[in-house]
Write an enzyme that holds these catalytic residues in place. Structure first.
Site, PDB file in Angstrom:
ATOM      1  N   MET A  28       0.753  -1.047  -0.016  1.00 48.80           N
ATOM      2  CA  MET A  28       0.174   0.020  -0.079  1.00 48.80           C
ATOM      3  C   MET A  28       0.765   1.159   0.040  1.00 48.80           C
ATOM      4  O   MET A  28       0.358   2.340   0.297  1.00 48.80           O
ATOM      5  CB  MET A  28      -0.834  -0.108   1.244  1.00 48.80           C
ATOM      6  N   HIS A  35       9.284  -3.688   3.834  1.00 49.85           N
ATOM      7  CA  HIS A  35       8.955  -3.867   2.374  1.00 49.85           C
ATOM      8  C   HIS A  35      10.243  -4.071   1.583  1.00 49.85           C
ATOM      9  O   HIS A  35      10.177  -5.086   0.569  1.00 49.85           O
ATOM     10  CB  HIS A  35       8.437  -2.626   1.679  1.00 49.85           C
TER      11      HIS A  35
HETATM   12  P1  AMP Z   1       1.283  -2.979   3.528  1.00 46.97           P
HETATM   13  O1  AMP Z   1       2.064  -2.005   2.603  1.00 46.97           O
HETATM   14  O2  AMP Z   1       1.345  -2.257   5.072  1.00 46.97           O
HETATM   15  O3  AMP Z   1      -0.065  -3.387   3.057  1.00 46.97           O
HETATM   16  O4  AMP Z   1       2.526  -4.090   3.466  1.00 46.97           O
HETATM   17  C1  AMP Z   1       2.875  -4.850   2.340  1.00 46.97           C
HETATM   18  C2  AMP Z   1       3.431  -5.984   2.604  1.00 46.97           C
HETATM   19  O5  AMP Z   1       4.625  -5.647   3.601  1.00 46.97           O
HETATM   20  C3  AMP Z   1       2.846  -6.956   3.532  1.00 46.97           C
HETATM   21  O6  AMP Z   1       2.937  -8.328   3.208  1.00 46.97           O
HETATM   22  C4  AMP Z   1       3.157  -6.830   4.862  1.00 46.97           C
HETATM   23  O7  AMP Z   1       3.035  -7.834   5.714  1.00 46.97           O
HETATM   24  C5  AMP Z   1       4.560  -6.503   4.697  1.00 46.97           C
HETATM   25  N1  AMP Z   1       5.275  -5.768   5.695  1.00 46.97           N
HETATM   26  C6  AMP Z   1       4.699  -4.764   6.401  1.00 46.97           C
HETATM   27  N2  AMP Z   1       5.683  -4.396   7.518  1.00 46.97           N
HETATM   28  C7  AMP Z   1       6.575  -5.276   7.605  1.00 46.97           C
HETATM   29  C8  AMP Z   1       7.633  -5.572   8.480  1.00 46.97           C
HETATM   30  N3  AMP Z   1       7.863  -4.809   9.453  1.00 46.97           N
HETATM   31  N4  AMP Z   1       8.448  -6.575   8.298  1.00 46.97           N
HETATM   32  C9  AMP Z   1       8.210  -7.486   7.055  1.00 46.97           C
HETATM   33  N5  AMP Z   1       7.203  -7.390   6.208  1.00 46.97           N
HETATM   34  C10 AMP Z   1       6.484  -6.405   6.482  1.00 46.97           C
END
Ligand code: AMP
Length: 282
Positions: A28, A35
């Site tokens: 997102m 990420h």
């Molecule tokens: P988001 O942009 O928040 O939808 O996250 C995109 C992807 O990044 C999702 O698969 C999340 O689980 C992963 N993600 C977000 N924060 C972390 C983190 N601290 N460590 C590892 N992966 C993450």
């Protein structure tokens, strides 16, 4: 890096990219080192990497932070390019949900547990958009973070049930040196709240420590974590649960060889944060 706004544009890119495997990282935006770790895993395991940035309106409930979700597109593009991403798909909502769109993927009970219980409809929004992104990009592998453990369970269920030809790769949680799990929503925290938020990882660590010393009883592990959470008056707890990682059903006792997911969610001020750890007794 090619930036594409339309579904037809992604399909054209895919046709022109030729043979070789594609790793896909949906996000997102408001990208951070968590990420980046997914992007690196995708690069290591595939010939090419595609990423998406889409703040998906259907996974936000009324009163949640859709309109103020951080949007940092220029910085995100720089990070993606530096990580060797070949294609960025960054659609507008109207491209993903044109007038008349009405399909929704409901994965059943697993989608109504943990975050699915406190955010009704959230995982239907997630499953539907991820299925659509898979269909558009056609990757061999897709990379997700263990940070969103309930999301992982939901997507595993969906991929299994619908026989989607995508291999899910789950990457470990990336944390700040002091333990705070990286999250786009950490930007919302004031300096004081940033300190208060550390209670989540501290509570998980206390339970991990107890499990390492032989504790097996869920009630005892949960009580220990809850006591730590209780030390921080700024935290409004949503849930603390010890569950089976695939079904998200409660676990009563840790058993050797069967990792259990200890997951927590709560609000610090207006910011909802989540964190978790896998307890793996030997
Ligand atoms: P988001 O942009 O928040 O939808 O996250 C995109 C992807 O990044 C999702 O698969 C999340 O689980 C992963 N993600 C977000 N924060 C972390 C983190 N601290 N460590 C590892 N992966 C993450």
């Amino acid at each position: 890096m090619e930036i594409v706004r339309s579904i037809a544009g992604v399909r054209a890119w895919r046709r022109g990219a030729g043979a070789g495997s594609l790793g896909f990282v949906p996000t997102m935006g408001a990208l951070h080192a968590g990420h980046a770790s997914l992007l690196r895993a995708a690069r290591a395991g595939n010939d090419r990497v595609a990423a998406s940035i889409f703040v998906n309106p259907t996974q936000f409930g009324p009163g949640e932070d859709f309109s103020r979700y951080p949007r940092t597109f220029a910085a995100d593009c720089a990070l993606l390019a530096a990580e060797g991403v070949a294609l960025l798909f960054a659609p507008e909502p109207a491209e993903m949900y044109p007038a008349g769109f009405s399909t929704a993927i409901d994965v059943g009970p697993v989608g109504a547990r943990l975050d699915g219980a406190s955010r009704p409809g959230h995982f239907t929004g997630v499953a539907t958009v991820v299925a659509k992104l898979f269909s558009i990009t056609g990757p061999e592998r897709a990379y997700f973070g263990q940070k969103d453990a309930a999301q992982v369970a939901v997507l595993r269920q969906m991929v299994r049930d619908l026989s989607l030809p995508v291999e899910l790769q789950i990457c470990p949680i990336v944390r700040e040196p002091d333990g705070l799990a990286l999250s786009s929503r950490n930007r919302y925290l004031s300096p004081a709240e940033r300190v208060e938020a550390l209670v989540l990882s501290r509570a998980l660590l206390a339970a991990e420590d107890l499990a390492r010393h032989g504790a097996r009883d869920a009630a005892m592990l949960l009580e220990t974590a809850r006591a730590v959470l209780g030390e921080e008056p700024a935290l409004r707890l949503d849930y603390l649960a010890l569950v089976e990682p695939d079904t998200l059903e409660p676990v009563a006792f840790l058993e050797p060889g069967r990792p259990a997911l200890l997951a927590v969610a709560g609000w610090i001020g207006v910011t909802r944060l989540i964190d978790n750890t896998l307890l793996s007794p030997v």
